[in-house]
Design a protein around this motif. Structure first.
Motif, PDB file in Angstrom:
ATOM      1  N   SER A 181      -7.033  14.351  -8.019  1.00  0.00           N
ATOM      2  CA  SER A 181      -7.950  14.017  -9.106  1.00  0.00           C
ATOM      3  C   SER A 181      -8.922  12.934  -8.645  1.00  0.00           C
ATOM      4  N   PRO A 182     -10.186  12.990  -9.105  1.00  0.00           N
ATOM      5  CA  PRO A 182     -11.170  11.959  -8.711  1.00  0.00           C
ATOM      6  C   PRO A 182     -10.756  10.537  -9.083  1.00  0.00           C
ATOM      7  N   ILE A 183      -9.865  10.405 -10.071  1.00  0.00           N
ATOM      8  CA  ILE A 183      -9.466   9.057 -10.498  1.00  0.00           C
ATOM      9  C   ILE A 183      -8.267   8.549  -9.692  1.00  0.00           C
ATOM     10  N   ALA A 184      -7.720   9.381  -8.778  1.00  0.00           N
ATOM     11  CA  ALA A 184      -6.520   8.985  -8.026  1.00  0.00           C
ATOM     12  C   ALA A 184      -6.775   7.746  -7.183  1.00  0.00           C
ATOM     13  N   ALA A 185      -7.956   7.658  -6.557  1.00  0.00           N
ATOM     14  CA  ALA A 185      -8.252   6.498  -5.712  1.00  0.00           C
ATOM     15  C   ALA A 185      -8.241   5.209  -6.546  1.00  0.00           C
ATOM     16  N   GLY A 186      -8.797   5.274  -7.733  1.00  0.00           N
ATOM     17  CA  GLY A 186      -8.803   4.104  -8.604  1.00  0.00           C
ATOM     18  C   GLY A 186      -7.398   3.688  -9.016  1.00  0.00           C
ATOM     19  N   ILE A 187      -6.543   4.670  -9.269  1.00  0.00           N
ATOM     20  CA  ILE A 187      -5.154   4.374  -9.638  1.00  0.00           C
ATOM     21  C   ILE A 187      -4.423   3.683  -8.490  1.00  0.00           C
ATOM     22  N   ILE A 188      -4.651   4.171  -7.262  1.00  0.00           N
ATOM     23  CA  ILE A 188      -4.017   3.553  -6.090  1.00  0.00           C
ATOM     24  C   ILE A 188      -4.459   2.094  -5.944  1.00  0.00           C
ATOM     25  N   ASP A 202      -6.826  -5.461  11.060  1.00  0.00           N
ATOM     26  CA  ASP A 202      -6.477  -5.763   9.673  1.00  0.00           C
ATOM     27  C   ASP A 202      -7.098  -4.734   8.724  1.00  0.00           C
ATOM     28  N   THR A 203      -7.254  -3.531   9.205  1.00  0.00           N
ATOM     29  CA  THR A 203      -7.832  -2.435   8.420  1.00  0.00           C
ATOM     30  C   THR A 203      -6.810  -1.312   8.272  1.00  0.00           C
ATOM     31  N   PHE A 204      -6.664  -0.830   7.055  1.00  0.00           N
ATOM     32  CA  PHE A 204      -5.728   0.247   6.755  1.00  0.00           C
ATOM     33  C   PHE A 204      -6.480   1.395   6.086  1.00  0.00           C
ATOM     34  N   THR A 205      -5.888   2.567   6.124  1.00  0.00           N
ATOM     35  CA  THR A 205      -6.530   3.728   5.525  1.00  0.00           C
ATOM     36  C   THR A 205      -5.526   4.561   4.761  1.00  0.00           C
ATOM     37  N   VAL A 206      -6.026   5.248   3.760  1.00  0.00           N
ATOM     38  CA  VAL A 206      -5.243   6.226   2.996  1.00  0.00           C
ATOM     39  C   VAL A 206      -6.049   7.511   2.955  1.00  0.00           C
ATOM     40  N   VAL A 207      -5.392   8.637   3.230  1.00  0.00           N
ATOM     41  CA  VAL A 207      -6.037   9.947   3.152  1.00  0.00           C
ATOM     42  C   VAL A 207      -5.392  10.722   2.017  1.00  0.00           C
ATOM     43  N   LEU A 208      -6.214  11.184   1.077  1.00  0.00           N
ATOM     44  CA  LEU A 208      -5.730  11.945  -0.076  1.00  0.00           C
ATOM     45  C   LEU A 208      -6.085  13.415   0.098  1.00  0.00           C
ATOM     46  N   PRO A 209      -5.204  14.339  -0.281  1.00  0.00           N
ATOM     47  CA  PRO A 209      -5.491  15.775  -0.136  1.00  0.00           C
ATOM     48  C   PRO A 209      -6.606  16.223  -1.055  1.00  0.00           C
ATOM     49  N   ALA A 210      -7.081  17.458  -0.824  1.00  0.00           N
ATOM     50  CA  ALA A 210      -8.276  17.955  -1.516  1.00  0.00           C
ATOM     51  C   ALA A 210      -8.057  18.161  -3.007  1.00  0.00           C
ATOM     52  N   ASN A 211      -6.833  18.479  -3.425  1.00  0.00           N
ATOM     53  CA  ASN A 211      -6.589  18.778  -4.836  1.00  0.00           C
ATOM     54  C   ASN A 211      -6.327  17.520  -5.659  1.00  0.00           C
ATOM     55  N   LEU A 268       0.836  -1.205   0.000  1.00  0.00           N
ATOM     56  CA  LEU A 268       0.000   0.000   0.000  1.00  0.00           C
ATOM     57  C   LEU A 268       0.867   1.250   0.000  1.00  0.00           C
ATOM     58  N   ARG A 269       1.923   1.242   0.792  1.00  0.00           N
ATOM     59  CA  ARG A 269       2.829   2.404   0.850  1.00  0.00           C
ATOM     60  C   ARG A 269       3.456   2.674  -0.510  1.00  0.00           C
ATOM     61  N   ARG A 270       3.787   1.610  -1.259  1.00  0.00           N
ATOM     62  CA  ARG A 270       4.397   1.777  -2.574  1.00  0.00           C
ATOM     63  C   ARG A 270       3.377   2.142  -3.651  1.00  0.00           C
ATOM     64  N   SER A 271       2.095   2.048  -3.316  1.00  0.00           N
ATOM     65  CA  SER A 271       1.042   2.325  -4.307  1.00  0.00           C
ATOM     66  C   SER A 271       0.531   3.755  -4.256  1.00  0.00           C
ATOM     67  N   VAL A 272       0.876   4.510  -3.213  1.00  0.00           N
ATOM     68  CA  VAL A 272       0.378   5.880  -3.070  1.00  0.00           C
ATOM     69  C   VAL A 272       1.459   6.874  -3.471  1.00  0.00           C
ATOM     70  N   ARG A 273       1.076   8.146  -3.490  1.00  0.00           N
ATOM     71  CA  ARG A 273       2.022   9.209  -3.824  1.00  0.00           C
ATOM     72  C   ARG A 273       2.653   9.764  -2.550  1.00  0.00           C
ATOM     73  N   GLN A 274       3.596  10.672  -2.739  1.00  0.00           N
ATOM     74  CA  GLN A 274       4.377  11.178  -1.617  1.00  0.00           C
ATOM     75  C   GLN A 274       3.515  11.888  -0.577  1.00  0.00           C
ATOM     76  N   ASN A 275       2.507  12.644  -1.014  1.00  0.00           N
ATOM     77  CA  ASN A 275       1.696  13.433  -0.084  1.00  0.00           C
ATOM     78  C   ASN A 275       0.491  12.685   0.472  1.00  0.00           C
ATOM     79  N   ASP A 276       0.296  11.434   0.074  1.00  0.00           N
ATOM     80  CA  ASP A 276      -0.815  10.642   0.594  1.00  0.00           C
ATOM     81  C   ASP A 276      -0.417  10.006   1.935  1.00  0.00           C
ATOM     82  N   MET A 277      -1.352   9.963   2.869  1.00  0.00           N
ATOM     83  CA  MET A 277      -1.087   9.441   4.207  1.00  0.00           C
ATOM     84  C   MET A 277      -1.607   8.009   4.325  1.00  0.00           C
ATOM     85  N   VAL A 278      -0.732   7.084   4.734  1.00  0.00           N
ATOM     86  CA  VAL A 278      -1.094   5.679   4.924  1.00  0.00           C
ATOM     87  C   VAL A 278      -1.012   5.354   6.403  1.00  0.00           C
TER      88      VAL A 278
END
Length: 244
Positions: free
Chosen positions: A188-195, A177-186, A161-171
């Motif tokens: 793209s709507p397709i970013a979650a799908g890419i991750i 057995d539950t993990f979360t990712v927080v993406l900033p407001a700016n 998961l850490r290798r699948s997100v971008r630098q500014n995304d929080m893992v």
């Protein structure tokens, strides 16, 4: 290092008072550090406080090598313009340092812990995205292969998961057995799908222990806590559909 609580220097005075300080004759001032006067060939000095959370985050020092009886108003205005962005930058650096401390990390997986996530959720802006990942059949891995195998699965998932997100995304590890990712407001709507696509390629699920995901984007009239509840509801819907 300067003990600003007691030292009678320009820095100490400005930190204690939170007010600008101008010294037209730095060499003969009782509150100036003489080593600065010598090292910087300082004749006159201007100290400006940098505003920060709860007080003064730092001090900007401007000095002249020729004496100045008065401060040029335009020059002081330009110097003061520096202090606000400087304070914001210092605040961001302090926050990053605090978030990267061991107290904010999950000791098993190395990603952020629940406390780290709670801070990120509190600061979630409108338009920010929360993703919740849950490992399917994780209890069966523990039961059939032992706790060590379960820990290996958690560590491998966190790393993928850490290798699948971008630098500014929080893992972070949200629960057992539950993990979360927080993406900033700016984002793209397709970013979650890419991750999610990257994660599917990066992770090799052990013994059929795949993952489900729930997604929610914070709306205008919604609190961060409500966004998390929607992400959780979406996650449970996804898991129910898999069972069917």
């Amino acid at each position: 290092r300067v003990d600003t609580a007691v030292e009678q220097s320009g820095l100490g005075v400005v930190v204690r008072t939170g007010l600008p300080l101008f010294l037209p004759d730095a060499e003969h001032s009782p509150i100036e550090l003489q080593r600065l006067v010598v090292d910087l060939a300082m004749a006159s000095a201007l100290y400006l406080p940098i505003p920060g959370d709860g007080g003064t985050a730092g001090v900007v020092l401007a000095w002249w090598t020729t004496p100045q009886r008065l401060i040029d108003p335009l020059g002081q205005q330009l110097a003061e313009l520096v202090t606000t962005p400087a304070g914001q930058a210092i605040g961001r650096l302090r926050q990053v340092s605090r978030m990267e401390s061991p107290a904010m990390r999950d000791p098993l997986t190395g990603v952020g812990n629940r406390q780290r996530f709670d801070v990120a959720l509190t600061e979630l802006p409108v338009g920010g995205t929360v993703l919740l990942f849950d490992l399917d059949a994780f209890a069966a891995v523990n039961d059939l292969y032992g706790r060590e195998a379960g820990d290996d699965a958690l560590r491998s998932f966190a790393e993928a998961l850490r290798r699948s997100v971008r630098q500014n995304d929080m893992v972070a590890r949200y629960g057992d057995d539950t993990f979360t990712v927080v993406l900033p407001a700016n984002t793209s709507p397709i970013a979650a799908g890419i991750i999610i696509e990257r994660l599917q390629r990066a992770w090799r699920p052990p013994q059929g222990c795949r993952f489900s995901v729930g997604i929610a984007i914070r709306g205008e009239e919604e609190s961060p806590a409500e966004t998390l509840l929607r992400a959780d509801a979406d996650l449970h819907t996804t898991k129910r559909l898999k069972v069917r």
